[in-house]
Design a protein around this motif. Structure first.
Motif, PDB file in Angstrom:
ATOM      1  N   MET B 177       0.856  -1.190   0.000  1.00 20.54           N
ATOM      2  CA  MET B 177       0.000   0.000   0.000  1.00 20.54           C
ATOM      3  C   MET B 177       0.892   1.239   0.000  1.00 20.54           C
ATOM      4  SD  MET B 177      -3.076   1.086   2.605  1.00 20.54           S
ATOM      5  CE  MET B 177      -2.138   0.730   4.103  1.00 20.54           C
ATOM      6  N   TYR B 178       0.538   2.223  -0.825  1.00 25.23           N
ATOM      7  CA  TYR B 178       1.275   3.475  -0.953  1.00 25.23           C
ATOM      8  C   TYR B 178       0.325   4.617  -0.636  1.00 25.23           C
ATOM      9  CZ  TYR B 178       3.575   0.305  -4.299  1.00 25.23           C
ATOM     10  OH  TYR B 178       4.155  -0.772  -4.906  1.00 25.23           O
ATOM     11  N   SER B 179       0.806   5.627   0.067  1.00 20.96           N
ATOM     12  CA  SER B 179      -0.023   6.817   0.255  1.00 20.96           C
ATOM     13  C   SER B 179       0.670   8.029  -0.354  1.00 20.96           C
ATOM     14  CB  SER B 179      -0.297   7.076   1.736  1.00 20.96           C
ATOM     15  OG  SER B 179       0.747   7.854   2.293  1.00 20.96           O
ATOM     16  N   ALA B 180      -0.143   9.002  -0.753  1.00 19.75           N
ATOM     17  CA  ALA B 180       0.396  10.237  -1.332  1.00 19.75           C
ATOM     18  C   ALA B 180       1.231  10.992  -0.298  1.00 19.75           C
ATOM     19  CB  ALA B 180      -0.745  11.105  -1.853  1.00 19.75           C
ATOM     20  N   ASP B 181       1.042  10.690   0.988  1.00 16.85           N
ATOM     21  CA  ASP B 181       1.869  11.302   2.036  1.00 16.85           C
ATOM     22  C   ASP B 181       3.244  10.657   2.149  1.00 16.85           C
ATOM     23  OD1 ASP B 181      -0.310  12.891   2.648  1.00 16.85           O
ATOM     24  OD2 ASP B 181      -1.033  11.529   4.216  1.00 16.85           O
ATOM     25  N   GLY B 182       3.497   9.613   1.362  1.00 19.28           N
ATOM     26  CA  GLY B 182       4.800   8.964   1.383  1.00 19.28           C
ATOM     27  C   GLY B 182       4.870   7.735   2.288  1.00 19.28           C
ATOM     28  N   ASP B 183       3.773   7.395   2.950  1.00 19.08           N
ATOM     29  CA  ASP B 183       3.763   6.173   3.767  1.00 19.08           C
ATOM     30  C   ASP B 183       3.643   4.937   2.877  1.00 19.08           C
ATOM     31  OD1 ASP B 183       3.880   7.237   6.400  1.00 19.08           O
ATOM     32  OD2 ASP B 183       1.793   7.881   6.210  1.00 19.08           O
ATOM     33  N   LYS B 184       4.248   3.850   3.343  1.00 17.29           N
ATOM     34  CA  LYS B 184       4.101   2.568   2.650  1.00 17.29           C
ATOM     35  C   LYS B 184       3.829   1.471   3.679  1.00 17.29           C
ATOM     36  CE  LYS B 184       7.202   3.349  -1.268  1.00 17.29           C
ATOM     37  NZ  LYS B 184       7.771   4.605  -0.684  1.00 17.29           N
ATOM     38  N   PHE B 185       3.203   0.408   3.210  1.00 15.08           N
ATOM     39  CA  PHE B 185       2.971  -0.763   4.058  1.00 15.08           C
ATOM     40  C   PHE B 185       3.035  -1.997   3.168  1.00 15.08           C
ATOM     41  CE2 PHE B 185      -0.215  -3.684   6.157  1.00 15.08           C
ATOM     42  CZ  PHE B 185       0.615  -4.043   7.203  1.00 15.08           C
ATOM     43  N   ILE B 186       3.764  -3.001   3.629  1.00 15.97           N
ATOM     44  CA  ILE B 186       3.945  -4.226   2.851  1.00 15.97           C
ATOM     45  C   ILE B 186       3.536  -5.400   3.718  1.00 15.97           C
ATOM     46  CG2 ILE B 186       5.560  -5.522   1.426  1.00 15.97           C
ATOM     47  CD1 ILE B 186       7.444  -3.185   1.500  1.00 15.97           C
TER      48      ILE B 186
END
Lengths: 268, 268
Positions: B177-186
């Motif tokens: 998962m990618y967010s426009a705020d620069g966060d990621k989750f795998i």
């Protein structure tokens, strides 16, 4: 190189006079004991070349020259024989076996292997699997060795052949660890926007993994989990550049910072 | 079905008279409002058939009949127009757009799409991407849509086209998962020793994901992470059997127990 971020390292290996690097220079600033490095003037160094496909994950071997690896194994120096954490890097399983027999009382032995040994030296490999604690292998090799496509069942089938721990490396998709006690651990790869050269990623992973185990002196499952995370992080630096450049550019703080990032990226 | 473990569900859809199931029976024990289900006696239901390859991960479409999906969209009932969490399941992006416009003030809109819309209806899809909060897409489609092989860069390129959140599904390798705020989750997939039929895994994932968001009423990144984990768990039940059997055999407790297992398998 990968393990030397964590612990003093004793290197055993053999090269020919054609080796294009001066390894004493390469390891000059590292706590790496090269007493076990043998240079055979009449022999040629092992060489591999291959092609990475568009996903930078799968690859084909174009040329494999065993050269010095087809000869007698290097000798384990007397000063190394009390080693507790042993990693048998990829080479002929018979040779791995001969090396291991020279270590007096290892606490934890890991080995890597490769498709050519599974195809051509399966009996030697099976004998080796009964002598080691941990097999570190990539997913295609795991499927080939277990003769089973599903990776969960493949890991379990390999556990039945000897090692108490099996680690299956899945490239960009991370890794899975299985224990004979029924524990499992799954960790994605560190996400890389740029992959320059995956060569050595698996060895760097194993180096970080074994380095953390040796540093902590423990092999319980929680420590093994952390070791997988360290291996994942070290490999992520390796693939960012060619040869050893990705590792010579960093220090232990970089590894620990990225481990914190990896935890943030994967924990919920 | 997947979302109904978490929250009341309002279903909007259209089928022909050839549908082999009585959907009022299928959803009889569920908190699923079928007011938005339209049966068109003169039309034929959407049909897809495909072949899964030996890894049960990649598949080829053998036959695709849009049938009723090529006609006018179903109407969103007045009683549904105040819906806050909207999932636009895979269909023509123009039709997804027409459906979305009938919802008054949605809080969080996710959409799925498919290779045939990326190839043949890209302008419609790009217009839709500016109207939604989250795109849920599989890895091959993400690469195609972004025209970029590296998945990290592909996710970031899709974020630039509109949605604040992008979820890329990688089958047996889990999701990112990618967010426009620069966060990621795998998160890896839940490890399955047996996969009977992956059909519907992606929809079940989206159902669990949206169900958890709707239940919690929040869409901050920590809640989105947990939603990914719930989607992962629900999909793992779907693939264990054909059709809806994997989901009709379980209850909410089974989902929560497996979420605890998934955390244990992935946290270090």
């Amino acid at each position: 190189m990968a393990a030397s971020f964590f612990t003093p390292v004793r290197l055993v290996g053999v090269i020919g006079s054609d080796c294009p690097f001066d390894l004493t220079q390469v390891f000059a600033d590292r706590d790496v004991d090269l007493t076990g490095l043998e240079v055979r003037p009449q022999s040629k160094t092992f060489r591999w070349s291959g092609t990475y496909h568009d996903d930078m994950d799968s690859r084909t071997t174009d040329r494999l020259e065993l050269n010095v690896l087809a000869e007698a194994p290097p000798r384990v120096p007397d000063s190394f024989k009390d080693s507790k954490f042993v990693f048998l890097a990829n080479t002929s399983p018979r040779l791995q076996h001969q090396l291991l027999e020279q270590v007096q009382a290892p606490a934890f032995v890991s080995a890597d292997t490769m498709n050519c040994w599974i195809e051509g030296h399966l009996d030697d490999l099976k004998a080796l699997l009964k002598k080691i604690d941990c097999l570190i292998i990539n997913e295609d090799e795991a499927r080939m060795l277990a003769n089973e496509h599903n990776l969960i069942r493949a890991g379990e089938k390999i556990l039945d052949t000897g090692p108490g721990i099996v680690v299956i490396k899945k490239g960009e998709s991370g890794s899975i660890m299985y224990s004979a006690d029924g524990d499992k651990f799954i960790l994605p790869a560190y996400p890389a926007a740029e992959v320059k050269d995956p060569t050595g990623a698996g060895d760097s992973f194993a180096g970080g993994f074994m380095g953390h185990l040796a540093q902590s002196g423990k092999t319980d499952f929680e420590t093994l989990k952390a070791a997988i995370a360290y291996g994942t992080v070290v490999a992520s630096f390796t693939i960012a550049d060619f040869s050893l450049k990705g590792l010579t550019a960093i220090n232990r703080n970089d590894i620990d910072s990225r481990l914190v990032m990896l935890r943030k990226l994967t924990q919920f």
